[in-house]
Design a protein around this motif. Structure first.
Motif, short mmCIF file in Angstrom:
data_model
loop_
_atom_site.label_atom_id
_atom_site.label_comp_id
_atom_site.label_asym_id
_atom_site.label_seq_id
_atom_site.Cartn_x
_atom_site.Cartn_y
_atom_site.Cartn_z
N GLU A 105 45.38 41.46 38.06
CA GLU A 105 45.87 40.25 38.72
C GLU A 105 45.08 39.95 39.98
N ILE A 106 44.88 40.96 40.82
CA ILE A 106 44.19 40.73 42.09
C ILE A 106 42.72 40.42 41.87
N ALA A 107 42.05 41.21 41.04
CA ALA A 107 40.61 41.02 40.85
C ALA A 107 40.31 39.66 40.23
N ILE A 108 41.06 39.27 39.22
CA ILE A 108 40.81 37.98 38.58
C ILE A 108 41.07 36.84 39.55
N ALA A 109 42.17 36.93 40.30
CA ALA A 109 42.48 35.88 41.28
C ALA A 109 41.38 35.80 42.34
N ALA A 110 40.88 36.92 42.79
CA ALA A 110 39.83 36.92 43.81
C ALA A 110 38.54 36.31 43.27
N LEU A 111 38.19 36.65 42.04
CA LEU A 111 36.99 36.06 41.43
C LEU A 111 37.15 34.55 41.28
N GLU A 112 38.33 34.12 40.85
CA GLU A 112 38.57 32.69 40.68
C GLU A 112 38.60 31.95 42.02
N ALA A 113 38.87 32.71 43.11
CA ALA A 113 38.84 32.12 44.45
C ALA A 113 37.44 32.11 45.04
N GLY A 114 36.45 32.55 44.27
CA GLY A 114 35.07 32.50 44.73
C GLY A 114 34.58 33.72 45.48
N CYS A 173 36.39 46.87 42.68
CA CYS A 173 37.70 47.34 42.20
C CYS A 173 37.63 48.82 41.92
N GLU A 174 38.61 49.56 42.43
CA GLU A 174 38.67 51.00 42.19
C GLU A 174 38.84 51.31 40.70
N LYS A 175 38.43 52.52 40.34
CA LYS A 175 38.58 52.97 38.97
C LYS A 175 39.99 53.55 38.76
N PRO A 176 40.45 53.70 37.49
CA PRO A 176 39.89 53.01 36.34
C PRO A 176 40.06 51.51 36.50
N LEU A 177 39.23 50.74 35.80
CA LEU A 177 39.22 49.30 36.03
C LEU A 177 40.59 48.68 35.85
N ALA A 178 41.35 49.13 34.87
CA ALA A 178 42.65 48.54 34.56
C ALA A 178 43.55 49.59 33.92
N ASN A 179 44.74 49.15 33.51
CA ASN A 179 45.66 50.05 32.82
C ASN A 179 45.61 49.90 31.31
N SER A 180 44.84 48.94 30.82
CA SER A 180 44.74 48.73 29.38
C SER A 180 43.40 48.08 29.07
N VAL A 181 43.02 48.17 27.80
CA VAL A 181 41.79 47.52 27.36
C VAL A 181 41.91 46.00 27.49
N ALA A 182 43.08 45.46 27.16
CA ALA A 182 43.26 44.01 27.25
C ALA A 182 43.07 43.52 28.68
N GLU A 183 43.62 44.24 29.66
CA GLU A 183 43.43 43.86 31.05
C GLU A 183 41.96 43.96 31.45
N ALA A 184 41.31 45.04 31.02
CA ALA A 184 39.89 45.23 31.36
C ALA A 184 39.02 44.16 30.72
N GLU A 185 39.38 43.73 29.52
CA GLU A 185 38.62 42.67 28.87
C GLU A 185 38.77 41.36 29.64
N MET A 196 39.41 41.06 32.82
CA MET A 196 38.68 41.20 34.07
C MET A 196 37.18 41.04 33.86
N THR A 197 36.68 41.60 32.78
CA THR A 197 35.24 41.49 32.48
C THR A 197 34.86 40.05 32.18
N ALA A 198 35.71 39.35 31.45
CA ALA A 198 35.44 37.94 31.16
C ALA A 198 35.43 37.12 32.44
N ALA A 199 36.37 37.40 33.35
CA ALA A 199 36.40 36.70 34.64
C ALA A 199 35.16 37.01 35.45
N ALA A 200 34.70 38.26 35.40
CA ALA A 200 33.49 38.65 36.13
C ALA A 200 32.26 37.94 35.57
N GLU A 201 32.20 37.77 34.25
CA GLU A 201 31.06 37.08 33.64
C GLU A 201 31.04 35.61 34.04
N ARG A 202 32.22 34.99 34.09
CA ARG A 202 32.29 33.60 34.54
C ARG A 202 31.86 33.48 36.00
#
Length: 401
Positions: free
Chosen positions: A96-105, A110-122, A124-130
């Motif tokens: 939630e925090i990482a995606i919102a921060a990326l969308e805010a420019g 982000c500390e490891k592990p990246l997320a609590n699930s593969v779906a969350e990590a996916e 986050m990765t998509a948001a990072a690519e955008r």
């Protein structure tokens, strides 16, 4: 230390951090120190830190040198003086925090592990690519990559000094949960931590195995166990649960205490992993050994300035593991620190992490490890959990009359 150019001062990089406990303190040390040690193209500024408890976050800001304190991370990511958001919260809020921060420019660490699930990590990765298309950077904080001895081991392997890799062994042993009366903290609850020793410690050694080998794990077989299934509740965390004897209230441990697994790398090399927080007498014992056709390396985090190296091409009469003291100026990161033989410590890995991210942001170079790297680790952790569930059947031998 590095000599600084006497020209114009570099531009600033305002850092905002979410979280102020163990990792918050470690990351604060890195941000506070990096500009005083390395000659950077941008100057990090500790702009603001966020946490829910007003008095605690204000105390953390004063202790660690943050200019402002916020009680809502949503406000922190909108601040004009924050260009990078450092996420040091439990795993359940990373996405939630990482995606919102990326969308805010903002750039994001982000500390490891990246997320609590593969779906969350996916996600986050998509948001990072955008965000990357807009010039923003996102990096996951696997700080042990920044131990000079480990970075040097990576260099030796990359140069072919070990030849074709054959077998990798990684263990990460701690003992802070041996006492069954240790309280039920967030790290022992799946809804907050995602997993136990697997995500907390196993994520590190999975990342290191893939980082050092330069290839991915493609299959695993695993076992895991929770040895203490109920623990005392923290003060003020009553849920109405209690022990069988009606004593102090207790709650269920919903994560693993230990995980063991084997794996295969894309090249066919074999790997073994052990992660536990129930190893009596072991405080922070991350150990690794990598064997190849031409040699081997070994490392122990509790002796983090040393790397053991064996050159298998030497005559057998004189060959053997030799100790390399990784404190020379030509070793990774050491050009900015002390004269040879003057050891570094755990906290320096966070300074090195900050340096690498600042340089990536300033030069437009993709940082490593990326969110995609974090997603790869998350997929391995999920495969380990799936395998452990399939291997969970346990039938004790019945005593004979």
């Amino acid at each position: 230390m590095e000599q600084r150019d006497s020209g114009a001062a570099p531009p600033t990089l305002g850092v905002g951090m979410v979280g102020y406990a163990f990792m918050g303190a470690a990351h604060s040390q890195g941000w506070r120190t990096v500009g005083r040690v390395f000659d950077l193209p941008m100057r990090p500024v500790l702009a603001a830190i966020a946490g829910r408890d007003p008095s605690a976050v204000r105390a953390a800001a004063d202790r660690h040198g943050w200019a402002a304190a916020e009680t809502d991370w949503r406000h922190l990511i909108t601040r004009d003086d924050v260009q990078l958001v450092d996420v040091c919260t439990p795993g359940d809020s990373h996405a939630e925090i990482a995606i919102a921060a990326l969308e805010a420019g903002k750039h994001v660490l982000c500390e490891k592990p990246l997320a609590n699930s593969v779906a969350e990590a996916e996600a986050m990765t998509a948001a990072a690519e955008r965000a990357r298309a807009r010039g923003q950077m996102a990096m996951v904080g696997f700080n042990y990559r920044r131990v000079p001895a480990i970075a040097y081991a990576r260099k030796l392997i990359g140069e072919g000094r070990l030849g074709t890799l054959r077998h990798l062994r990684f263990t990460y042993l701690q003992d802070w949960l041996v006492d069954p009366e240790f309280p039920l903290t967030w790290r022992l609850q799946r809804e907050h931590a995602g997993s136990g020793a697997l995500g907390d410690l196993g994520a590190h050694i999975v990342d290191l195995a893939q980082y050092l080998a330069g290839e991915h794990l493609v299959g695993v077989s695993a076992l895991s166990e929770t040895f203490v299934r109920e623990r005392p509740l923290l003060a003020g965390a009553s849920t109405g649960l209690s022990g069988a004897g009606g004593g102090a209230e207790r709650g269920p441990v919903t994560v693993d205490d230990a995980a063991l697994f084997t794996g295969r790398l894309t090249s066919g090399a074999l790997a073994s992993f052990e992660a536990t927080r129930m190893a009596s007498g072991r405080k922070n014992a991350l150990r690794l050994e990598i064997n190849g056709e031409l040699g081997a390396i070994a490392f122990d985090l509790e002796r983090l300035n040393e790397l053991s190296f064996h050159d298998n091409t030497e005559p057998a009469a004189t060959a053997g593991f030799r100790r390399i003291l990784v404190t020379e100026s030509e070793h990774p990161y050491l050009e900015a620190w002390w004269p040879p033989g003057h050891a570094l410590g755990y906290e320096h890995t966070f300074t090195h992490q900050a340096r690498d991210l600042v340089e990536a942001i300033a030069t437009g170079r993709d940082p490593a490890p990326s969110f995609a790297d974090g997603l790869q680790v998350q997929r391995v952790l999920a495969a380990v959990e799936e395998s452990a569930e399939k291997n969970a059947v346990y039938t004790p031998v019945q005593a004979q009359d």
